[in-house]
Design a protein around this motif. Structure first.
Motif, PDB file in Angstrom:
ATOM      1  N   ARG A 157      57.643 -12.704  37.333  1.00 45.26           N
ATOM      2  CA  ARG A 157      58.012 -13.683  38.354  1.00 45.26           C
ATOM      3  C   ARG A 157      57.428 -13.343  39.715  1.00 45.26           C
ATOM      4  O   ARG A 157      57.279 -14.216  40.565  1.00 45.26           O
ATOM      5  CB  ARG A 157      59.535 -13.784  38.463  1.00 45.26           C
ATOM      6  CG  ARG A 157      60.183 -14.410  37.243  1.00 45.26           C
ATOM      7  CD  ARG A 157      61.630 -14.765  37.524  1.00 45.26           C
ATOM      8  NE  ARG A 157      62.337 -14.943  36.270  1.00 45.26           N
ATOM      9  CZ  ARG A 157      63.358 -14.206  35.862  1.00 45.26           C
ATOM     10  NH1 ARG A 157      63.793 -13.222  36.620  1.00 45.26           N
ATOM     11  NH2 ARG A 157      63.937 -14.438  34.711  1.00 45.26           N
ATOM     12  N   VAL A 158      57.108 -12.066  39.933  1.00 43.06           N
ATOM     13  CA  VAL A 158      56.508 -11.679  41.213  1.00 43.06           C
ATOM     14  C   VAL A 158      55.007 -11.414  41.047  1.00 43.06           C
ATOM     15  O   VAL A 158      54.376 -10.807  41.920  1.00 43.06           O
ATOM     16  CB  VAL A 158      57.217 -10.441  41.806  1.00 43.06           C
ATOM     17  CG1 VAL A 158      58.655 -10.778  42.140  1.00 43.06           C
ATOM     18  CG2 VAL A 158      57.150  -9.246  40.860  1.00 43.06           C
ATOM     19  N   GLY A 159      54.441 -11.880  39.923  1.00 40.59           N
ATOM     20  CA  GLY A 159      52.997 -11.808  39.737  1.00 40.59           C
ATOM     21  C   GLY A 159      52.482 -10.582  39.020  1.00 40.59           C
ATOM     22  O   GLY A 159      51.263 -10.431  38.843  1.00 40.59           O
ATOM     23  N   PHE A 160      53.369  -9.669  38.586  1.00 38.83           N
ATOM     24  CA  PHE A 160      52.934  -8.465  37.871  1.00 38.83           C
ATOM     25  C   PHE A 160      52.871  -8.803  36.390  1.00 38.83           C
ATOM     26  O   PHE A 160      53.828  -8.599  35.642  1.00 38.83           O
ATOM     27  CB  PHE A 160      53.903  -7.314  38.141  1.00 38.83           C
ATOM     28  CG  PHE A 160      53.371  -5.972  37.708  1.00 38.83           C
ATOM     29  CD1 PHE A 160      52.367  -5.332  38.416  1.00 38.83           C
ATOM     30  CD2 PHE A 160      53.883  -5.339  36.585  1.00 38.83           C
ATOM     31  CE1 PHE A 160      51.878  -4.100  38.022  1.00 38.83           C
ATOM     32  CE2 PHE A 160      53.407  -4.109  36.178  1.00 38.83           C
ATOM     33  CZ  PHE A 160      52.399  -3.486  36.894  1.00 38.83           C
ATOM     34  N   ASP A 161      51.707  -9.319  35.948  1.00 37.75           N
ATOM     35  CA  ASP A 161      51.616  -9.854  34.595  1.00 37.75           C
ATOM     36  C   ASP A 161      50.158  -9.965  34.180  1.00 37.75           C
ATOM     37  O   ASP A 161      49.248 -10.005  35.018  1.00 37.75           O
ATOM     38  CB  ASP A 161      52.271 -11.237  34.543  1.00 37.75           C
ATOM     39  CG  ASP A 161      52.546 -11.719  33.134  1.00 37.75           C
ATOM     40  OD1 ASP A 161      52.427 -10.918  32.188  1.00 37.75           O
ATOM     41  OD2 ASP A 161      52.879 -12.910  32.971  1.00 37.75           O
ATOM     42  N   TRP A 162      49.933 -10.009  32.865  1.00 41.22           N
ATOM     43  CA  TRP A 162      48.614 -10.300  32.339  1.00 41.22           C
ATOM     44  C   TRP A 162      48.347 -11.803  32.460  1.00 41.22           C
ATOM     45  O   TRP A 162      49.278 -12.614  32.404  1.00 41.22           O
ATOM     46  CB  TRP A 162      48.521  -9.894  30.880  1.00 41.22           C
ATOM     47  CG  TRP A 162      48.440  -8.415  30.646  1.00 41.22           C
ATOM     48  CD1 TRP A 162      47.320  -7.631  30.703  1.00 41.22           C
ATOM     49  CD2 TRP A 162      49.521  -7.532  30.311  1.00 41.22           C
ATOM     50  NE1 TRP A 162      47.647  -6.316  30.418  1.00 41.22           N
ATOM     51  CE2 TRP A 162      48.987  -6.222  30.176  1.00 41.22           C
ATOM     52  CE3 TRP A 162      50.895  -7.716  30.108  1.00 41.22           C
ATOM     53  CZ2 TRP A 162      49.762  -5.127  29.848  1.00 41.22           C
ATOM     54  CZ3 TRP A 162      51.679  -6.616  29.784  1.00 41.22           C
ATOM     55  CH2 TRP A 162      51.111  -5.340  29.661  1.00 41.22           C
ATOM     56  N   ALA A 167      44.356 -11.037  27.158  1.00 41.23           N
ATOM     57  CA  ALA A 167      44.399  -9.838  27.997  1.00 41.23           C
ATOM     58  C   ALA A 167      45.436  -8.846  27.479  1.00 41.23           C
ATOM     59  O   ALA A 167      45.232  -7.629  27.550  1.00 41.23           O
ATOM     60  CB  ALA A 167      44.698 -10.219  29.439  1.00 41.23           C
ATOM     61  N   VAL A 168      46.545  -9.361  26.960  1.00 42.84           N
ATOM     62  CA  VAL A 168      47.563  -8.475  26.391  1.00 42.84           C
ATOM     63  C   VAL A 168      47.023  -7.819  25.118  1.00 42.84           C
ATOM     64  O   VAL A 168      47.247  -6.628  24.871  1.00 42.84           O
ATOM     65  CB  VAL A 168      48.856  -9.246  26.087  1.00 42.84           C
ATOM     66  CG1 VAL A 168      49.952  -8.277  25.648  1.00 42.84           C
ATOM     67  CG2 VAL A 168      49.327 -10.019  27.306  1.00 42.84           C
ATOM     68  N   LEU A 169      46.290  -8.584  24.303  1.00 31.82           N
ATOM     69  CA  LEU A 169      45.696  -8.016  23.091  1.00 31.82           C
ATOM     70  C   LEU A 169      44.701  -6.913  23.434  1.00 31.82           C
ATOM     71  O   LEU A 169      44.626  -5.882  22.748  1.00 31.82           O
ATOM     72  CB  LEU A 169      45.018  -9.113  22.269  1.00 31.82           C
ATOM     73  CG  LEU A 169      45.963  -9.997  21.447  1.00 31.82           C
ATOM     74  CD1 LEU A 169      45.206 -11.203  20.896  1.00 31.82           C
ATOM     75  CD2 LEU A 169      46.589  -9.201  20.302  1.00 31.82           C
ATOM     76  N   ASP A 170      43.925  -7.117  24.497  1.00 33.12           N
ATOM     77  CA  ASP A 170      42.996  -6.067  24.937  1.00 33.12           C
ATOM     78  C   ASP A 170      43.766  -4.797  25.308  1.00 33.12           C
ATOM     79  O   ASP A 170      43.340  -3.685  24.992  1.00 33.12           O
ATOM     80  CB  ASP A 170      42.181  -6.548  26.140  1.00 33.12           C
ATOM     81  CG  ASP A 170      41.174  -7.622  25.771  1.00 33.12           C
ATOM     82  OD1 ASP A 170      40.842  -7.736  24.574  1.00 33.12           O
ATOM     83  OD2 ASP A 170      40.725  -8.351  26.676  1.00 33.12           O
ATOM     84  N   LYS A 171      44.903  -4.974  25.991  1.00 31.01           N
ATOM     85  CA  LYS A 171      45.728  -3.829  26.366  1.00 31.01           C
ATOM     86  C   LYS A 171      46.300  -3.148  25.130  1.00 31.01           C
ATOM     87  O   LYS A 171      46.393  -1.912  25.065  1.00 31.01           O
ATOM     88  CB  LYS A 171      46.854  -4.276  27.294  1.00 31.01           C
ATOM     89  CG  LYS A 171      47.745  -3.144  27.787  1.00 31.01           C
ATOM     90  CD  LYS A 171      46.971  -2.132  28.620  1.00 31.01           C
ATOM     91  CE  LYS A 171      47.870  -1.065  29.183  1.00 31.01           C
ATOM     92  NZ  LYS A 171      47.122  -0.041  29.955  1.00 31.01           N
ATOM     93  N   VAL A 203      55.838  -6.524  22.998  1.00 28.74           N
ATOM     94  CA  VAL A 203      56.883  -7.405  23.533  1.00 28.74           C
ATOM     95  C   VAL A 203      56.275  -8.388  24.529  1.00 28.74           C
ATOM     96  O   VAL A 203      56.608  -9.575  24.548  1.00 28.74           O
ATOM     97  CB  VAL A 203      57.998  -6.570  24.192  1.00 28.74           C
ATOM     98  CG1 VAL A 203      58.923  -7.463  25.018  1.00 28.74           C
ATOM     99  CG2 VAL A 203      58.803  -5.828  23.137  1.00 28.74           C
ATOM    100  N   ASN A 204      55.362  -7.902  25.353  1.00 29.75           N
ATOM    101  CA  ASN A 204      54.699  -8.783  26.314  1.00 29.75           C
ATOM    102  C   ASN A 204      53.818  -9.813  25.623  1.00 29.75           C
ATOM    103  O   ASN A 204      53.693 -10.952  26.088  1.00 29.75           O
ATOM    104  CB  ASN A 204      53.872  -7.955  27.301  1.00 29.75           C
ATOM    105  CG  ASN A 204      54.707  -7.398  28.431  1.00 29.75           C
ATOM    106  OD1 ASN A 204      54.946  -8.074  29.420  1.00 29.75           O
ATOM    107  ND2 ASN A 204      55.172  -6.166  28.266  1.00 29.75           N
ATOM    108  N   LEU A 205      53.195  -9.417  24.513  1.00 23.62           N
ATOM    109  CA  LEU A 205      52.391 -10.386  23.756  1.00 23.62           C
ATOM    110  C   LEU A 205      53.277 -11.508  23.238  1.00 23.62           C
ATOM    111  O   LEU A 205      52.923 -12.693  23.335  1.00 23.62           O
ATOM    112  CB  LEU A 205      51.684  -9.679  22.597  1.00 23.62           C
ATOM    113  CG  LEU A 205      50.824 -10.567  21.707  1.00 23.62           C
ATOM    114  CD1 LEU A 205      49.720 -11.253  22.501  1.00 23.62           C
ATOM    115  CD2 LEU A 205      50.227  -9.750  20.561  1.00 23.62           C
TER     116      LEU A 205
END
Length: 265
Positions: A157-162, A167-171, A203-205
């Motif tokens: 919500r504050v912009g800290f995100d892929w 991009a998450v898969l790359d991570k 979880v982020n994916l």
């Protein structure tokens, strides 16, 4: 709604009787700490009934979950902290406060606008409780996957995100490589650290794909259980037992089970 009040009054009376000096010894001995695991368990059983689409089971499990609320409220009343009526008033007041477009003079909102307003209201409530910081107020006792999802959503919500799922898969590929590098003779705590990073990224994916990681894992558990049981049943029907069957034979039977499922679907 006419019969809800007497039904609830009866339940509250039953709970009070169970906790009375001449009530049930087991119920009298319980505390918030000992009952909390049952509360969590009942919530998951509600989710399971919903996932199975079993309405009679859902009715039963909702009753069990309601009983947990009544149980905690009864113990709080005995301690002079609050009672069930206070619990009901608190949640009613909160819902009215968080829905001014329904109960107040605010303009009508669509779902996205309500979600945004809901978060603003919850942030104000956290501030009133002196909970500061973006990640404040996320209970540590939540299941790890659920808490990881909430932490990531709050940070996003504050912009800290892929920017996107790719991009998450790359991570994730990066984290897999880091775990693989630790495998030869690594200390358990190092492997645990890297595996935790992998799980957090997954979880982020799920979040970026608008999926619930808890629900995804529950479905995967159910699928594994179903296929394993079917594999075992097939081998047993052939006069074989799993301890005596090699991995190759089990894998071949597993693949036959998967093929049968796809054919039937």
């Amino acid at each position: 709604m006419d019969d809800a009040a007497p039904a609830l009054s009866r339940l509250l009376s039953i709970m009070a009787r169970l906790r009375a000096p001449d009530g049930c010894p087991w119920d009298r001995e319980q505390s918030f700490d000992t009952i909390a695991p049952y509360t969590i368990e009942e919530a998951y059983e509600v989710a399971d009934a919903i996932a199975r689409g079993d309405m009679p089971a859902l009715q039963d499990e909702l009753g069990d979950l309601l009983f947990q609320v009544v149980y905690h409220a009864q113990m709080a009343q005995e301690a002079g902290a609050f009672d069930f009526a206070a619990v009901a008033r608190t949640i009613s007041d909160k819902m009215i406060r968080r829905h001014p477009h329904v109960f107040g003079a605010a303009d009508a909102r669509d779902t996205a606008q309500q979600n945004a307003a809901w978060e603003v209201q919850k942030q104000a409530e956290r501030a009133a409780r002196a909970e500061t910081g973006t990640l404040a107020g996320i209970p540590p006792a939540l299941p790890a996957l659920t808490r990881a999802n909430k932490l990531a959503r709050r940070a996003a919500r504050v912009g800290f995100d892929w920017p996107d799922p790719d991009a998450v898969l790359d991570k994730l590929v990066e984290e897999v490589a880091e775990l693989r590098a630790e495998l030869p003779g690594a200390a358990p705590e190092r492997m645990a650290d890297e595996l935790g990073d992998m799980l957090f990224v997954m979880v982020n994916l799920a979040r970026k794909l608008d999926l619930d990681p808890e629900a995804c894992l529950r479905a995967a558990n159910a699928k594994f259980e179903r296929r394993f049981n079917a594999m075992e049943a097939r081998l047993t029907a052939e006069g074989q037992s799993l301890p005596d069957v090699g991995l190759d034979e089990m894998e071949a039977t597993w693949q036959r089970v998967k093929a049968a499922e796809r054919k039937d679907s």
